[in-house]
Design an enzyme around this catalytic site. Structure first.
Site, PDB file in Angstrom:
ATOM      1  N   HIS A 266      23.984 -15.655   6.350  1.00  0.00           N
ATOM      2  CA  HIS A 266      25.030 -14.976   5.575  1.00  0.00           C
ATOM      3  C   HIS A 266      26.090 -14.442   6.530  1.00  0.00           C
ATOM      4  O   HIS A 266      25.777 -13.950   7.619  1.00  0.00           O
ATOM      5  CB  HIS A 266      24.468 -13.893   4.651  1.00  0.00           C
ATOM      6  CG  HIS A 266      24.040 -12.610   5.275  1.00  0.00           C
ATOM      7  ND1 HIS A 266      24.900 -11.550   5.496  1.00  0.00           N
ATOM      8  CD2 HIS A 266      22.825 -12.204   5.712  1.00  0.00           C
ATOM      9  CE1 HIS A 266      24.220 -10.537   6.016  1.00  0.00           C
ATOM     10  NE2 HIS A 266      22.979 -10.914   6.171  1.00  0.00           N
TER      11      HIS A 266
ATOM     12  N   ASP B 100      18.901 -14.593   9.698  1.00  0.00           N
ATOM     13  CA  ASP B 100      19.504 -13.331   9.270  1.00  0.00           C
ATOM     14  C   ASP B 100      18.952 -12.225  10.174  1.00  0.00           C
ATOM     15  O   ASP B 100      17.785 -11.869  10.081  1.00  0.00           O
ATOM     16  CB  ASP B 100      19.148 -13.063   7.800  1.00  0.00           C
ATOM     17  CG  ASP B 100      19.768 -11.794   7.263  1.00  0.00           C
ATOM     18  OD1 ASP B 100      19.557 -11.491   6.071  1.00  0.00           O
ATOM     19  OD2 ASP B 100      20.457 -11.084   8.032  1.00  0.00           O
TER      20      ASP B 100
ATOM     21  N   HIS C 171      22.779  -1.698   8.880  1.00  0.00           N
ATOM     22  CA  HIS C 171      23.658  -1.302   7.767  1.00  0.00           C
ATOM     23  C   HIS C 171      24.488  -0.066   8.098  1.00  0.00           C
ATOM     24  O   HIS C 171      24.844   0.717   7.198  1.00  0.00           O
ATOM     25  CB  HIS C 171      22.869  -1.106   6.478  1.00  0.00           C
ATOM     26  CG  HIS C 171      22.467  -2.394   5.842  1.00  0.00           C
ATOM     27  ND1 HIS C 171      21.884  -2.497   4.606  1.00  0.00           N
ATOM     28  CD2 HIS C 171      22.565  -3.678   6.291  1.00  0.00           C
ATOM     29  CE1 HIS C 171      21.648  -3.758   4.307  1.00  0.00           C
ATOM     30  NE2 HIS C 171      22.043  -4.503   5.333  1.00  0.00           N
TER      31      HIS C 171
ATOM     32  N   GLU D   8      25.634 -11.885   0.513  1.00  0.00           N
ATOM     33  CA  GLU D   8      24.170 -11.733   0.627  1.00  0.00           C
ATOM     34  C   GLU D   8      23.811 -10.287   0.412  1.00  0.00           C
ATOM     35  O   GLU D   8      22.812  -9.942  -0.206  1.00  0.00           O
ATOM     36  CB  GLU D   8      23.701 -12.206   2.009  1.00  0.00           C
ATOM     37  CG  GLU D   8      22.204 -12.210   2.210  1.00  0.00           C
ATOM     38  CD  GLU D   8      21.625 -10.890   2.693  1.00  0.00           C
ATOM     39  OE1 GLU D   8      22.401  -9.973   3.049  1.00  0.00           O
ATOM     40  OE2 GLU D   8      20.392 -10.737   2.676  1.00  0.00           O
ATOM     41  N   GLU D   9      24.628  -9.407   0.931  1.00  0.00           N
ATOM     42  CA  GLU D   9      24.321  -7.965   0.878  1.00  0.00           C
ATOM     43  C   GLU D   9      24.366  -7.416  -0.547  1.00  0.00           C
ATOM     44  O   GLU D   9      23.869  -6.328  -0.796  1.00  0.00           O
ATOM     45  CB  GLU D   9      25.291  -7.185   1.781  1.00  0.00           C
ATOM     46  CG  GLU D   9      25.229  -7.572   3.249  1.00  0.00           C
ATOM     47  CD  GLU D   9      23.950  -7.116   3.962  1.00  0.00           C
ATOM     48  OE1 GLU D   9      23.028  -6.612   3.298  1.00  0.00           O
ATOM     49  OE2 GLU D   9      23.875  -7.267   5.192  1.00  0.00           O
TER      50      GLU D   9
ATOM     51  N   ASP E 103      23.777  -7.942  11.861  1.00  0.00           N
ATOM     52  CA  ASP E 103      23.525  -8.293  10.450  1.00  0.00           C
ATOM     53  C   ASP E 103      24.823  -8.626   9.738  1.00  0.00           C
ATOM     54  O   ASP E 103      25.462  -7.755   9.143  1.00  0.00           O
ATOM     55  CB  ASP E 103      22.817  -7.124   9.758  1.00  0.00           C
ATOM     56  CG  ASP E 103      22.475  -7.447   8.314  1.00  0.00           C
ATOM     57  OD1 ASP E 103      22.302  -6.486   7.532  1.00  0.00           O
ATOM     58  OD2 ASP E 103      22.424  -8.641   7.972  1.00  0.00           O
TER      59      ASP E 103
HETATM   60  N1  DTR Z   1      18.112  -8.638   3.809  1.00  0.00           N
HETATM   61  C1  DTR Z   1      18.710  -8.697   5.114  1.00  0.00           C
HETATM   62  C2  DTR Z   1      17.895  -8.140   6.231  1.00  0.00           C
HETATM   63  C3  DTR Z   1      16.464  -8.436   6.157  1.00  0.00           C
HETATM   64  C4  DTR Z   1      15.917  -9.641   6.175  1.00  0.00           C
HETATM   65  N2  DTR Z   1      14.558  -9.522   6.197  1.00  0.00           N
HETATM   66  C5  DTR Z   1      14.265  -8.194   6.159  1.00  0.00           C
HETATM   67  C6  DTR Z   1      13.054  -7.516   6.176  1.00  0.00           C
HETATM   68  C7  DTR Z   1      13.059  -6.129   6.139  1.00  0.00           C
HETATM   69  C8  DTR Z   1      14.257  -5.436   6.091  1.00  0.00           C
HETATM   70  C9  DTR Z   1      15.505  -6.095   6.083  1.00  0.00           C
HETATM   71  C10 DTR Z   1      15.452  -7.477   6.130  1.00  0.00           C
HETATM   72  C11 DTR Z   1      20.013  -7.960   5.111  1.00  0.00           C
HETATM   73  O1  DTR Z   1      20.041  -6.734   5.038  1.00  0.00           O
HETATM   74  O2  DTR Z   1      21.033  -8.647   5.227  1.00  0.00           O
HETATM   75 ZN    ZN Z   2      22.046  -6.471   5.632  1.00  0.00          ZN
HETATM   76 ZN    ZN Z   3      21.374  -9.802   6.780  1.00  0.00          ZN
END
Ligand code: DTR
Ligand code: ZN
Ligand code: ZN
Length: 313
Positions: A121, A196, A283, A167-168, A133
């Site tokens: 993403h 990611d 974040h 994605e977020e 990220d």
């Molecule tokens: N969802 C993603 C980051 C992410 C991917 N796997 C995990 C596991 C545990 C915490 C976060 C994530 C993002 O924030 O873009």
């Molecule tokens: Zn993220």
């Molecule tokens: Zn991410």
């Protein structure tokens, strides 16, 4: 340059190279010299991260869905790929009343009925530039794609790369792509690899355990670096591989950790700091270029190439 975690002997690097030359023999296809992936220049990957950082700085501090910073990120990546000879397309969608964009890049050639796909993403959260990220994954697959072009790699299977929007907001861009893909096109995608957060500053080495063949491809690469990985237990459904997995497509990928803490055992094998998050700037506004560990980015970028070459040969 393939590096292992800090403090390991250079012997590991030698094994890594030797390992690389032999591990590609275990890929599903018959081994061939072209199946051994080249080294991915971490300097080039970091240059893409600098560009993402500059884009955020010039556009209100982020690259979030619907922002000028996100569209500028898409334009940057697309420009590099067009120049390198990829066939690119931009898929628009709407989320939260704002226009989002997926960027898809096909490398001409290979069996169109057997597609190996890698995706990341490209959007950040609103609160910062999103360099780990997920500038890290986006930059790693961009440089892998550019290396494919530079090497004029001609794999048996067809290579496709994707940079996802929103994605977020909940895997919106990747879900839109899979939902809109006709069933016959979906069935041609044999592997989807997701990246990611692969440069976390206090890095872990986590490998998705969804598909055993893809998982083994990554674990064998890290074995060559004398690095013991762990399955990514936290990531199920939390990134852009989820829509592909839900559609029955084999998925895999890499993750270097987010806001949960590194244990003492993990620090023992990977280095870094126990009791601290893998990414303390997850974040947050501090997810900048200085929030990326160069060794993890280097190792993981090389692992991306190893899997792309090994699974498409
Ligand atoms: N969802 C993603 C980051 C992410 C991917 N796997 C995990 C596991 C545990 C915490 C976060 C994530 C993002 O924030 O873009
Ligand atoms: Zn993220
Ligand atoms: Zn991410």
């Amino acid at each position: 340059m393939k590096l292992s975690v800090p403090g390991r002997t250079t012997a590991a690097a030698v094994i890594a190279v030797a390992g690389l030359l032999t591990t590609s023999a275990i890929s599903s296809a018959a081994p061939s010299p072209t199946a051994a992936a080249p080294d991915i220049s971490v300097a080039n990957v970091q240059a893409h991260l600098s560009e993402f950082q500059s884009i955020a700085a010039s556009n209100g501090g982020n690259r979030a869905h619907g922002s000028p910073g996100y569209k500028a990120s898409v334009d940057y990546v697309k420009g590099k790929l067009d120049e390198a000879g990829f066939t690119t397309s931009v898929q628009e969608f709407t989320s939260n009343g704002k226009t989002g964009y997926n960027l898809i890049a096909d490398w001409p050639g290979g069996d169109a009925d057997q597609v190996v796909m890698a995706g990341s993403h490209l959007d950040s959260v609103d609160s910062g530039p999103g360099i780990n990220d997920n500038g890290s994954g986006s930059a790693a697959i961009l440089e892998t794609a550019l290396t494919v072009a530079r090497e004029q790699y001609k794999p048996a299977k067809h290579l496709r790369f994707a940079w996802w929007g929103a994605e977020e907001l909940g895997l919106v861009g990747s879900s839109h792509y899979v939902d809109e893909l006709p069933a016959d096109e979906r069935s041609k995608i044999k592997d989807y690899l997701n990246f990611d957060m692969i440069g976390s500053p206090n890095p872990g080495y986590f490998v998705y355990d969804d598909d055993p063949t893809i998982e083994k491809t990554f674990k064998d690469f890290y074995g060559g670096l004398d690095l013991t990985t762990e399955p990514d237990e936290e990531g199920d459904g939390r990134s852009d591989h989820a829509p592909f997995k839900n559609a029955g497509i084999p998925v895999g990928g890499l993750f270097s950790g987010a806001d949960y803490e590194k244990t003492a055992e993990q620090a023992q094998k990977w280095g870094g700091t126990a009791g601290e998050p893998f990414d303390k700037c997850y974040h947050s506004a501090c997810d900048t270029e200085s929030n990326v560990d160069g060794t993890a980015l280097d190792n993981n970028s090389d692992a991306v190439a190893h899997a792309v070459w090994g699974l498409s040969a």
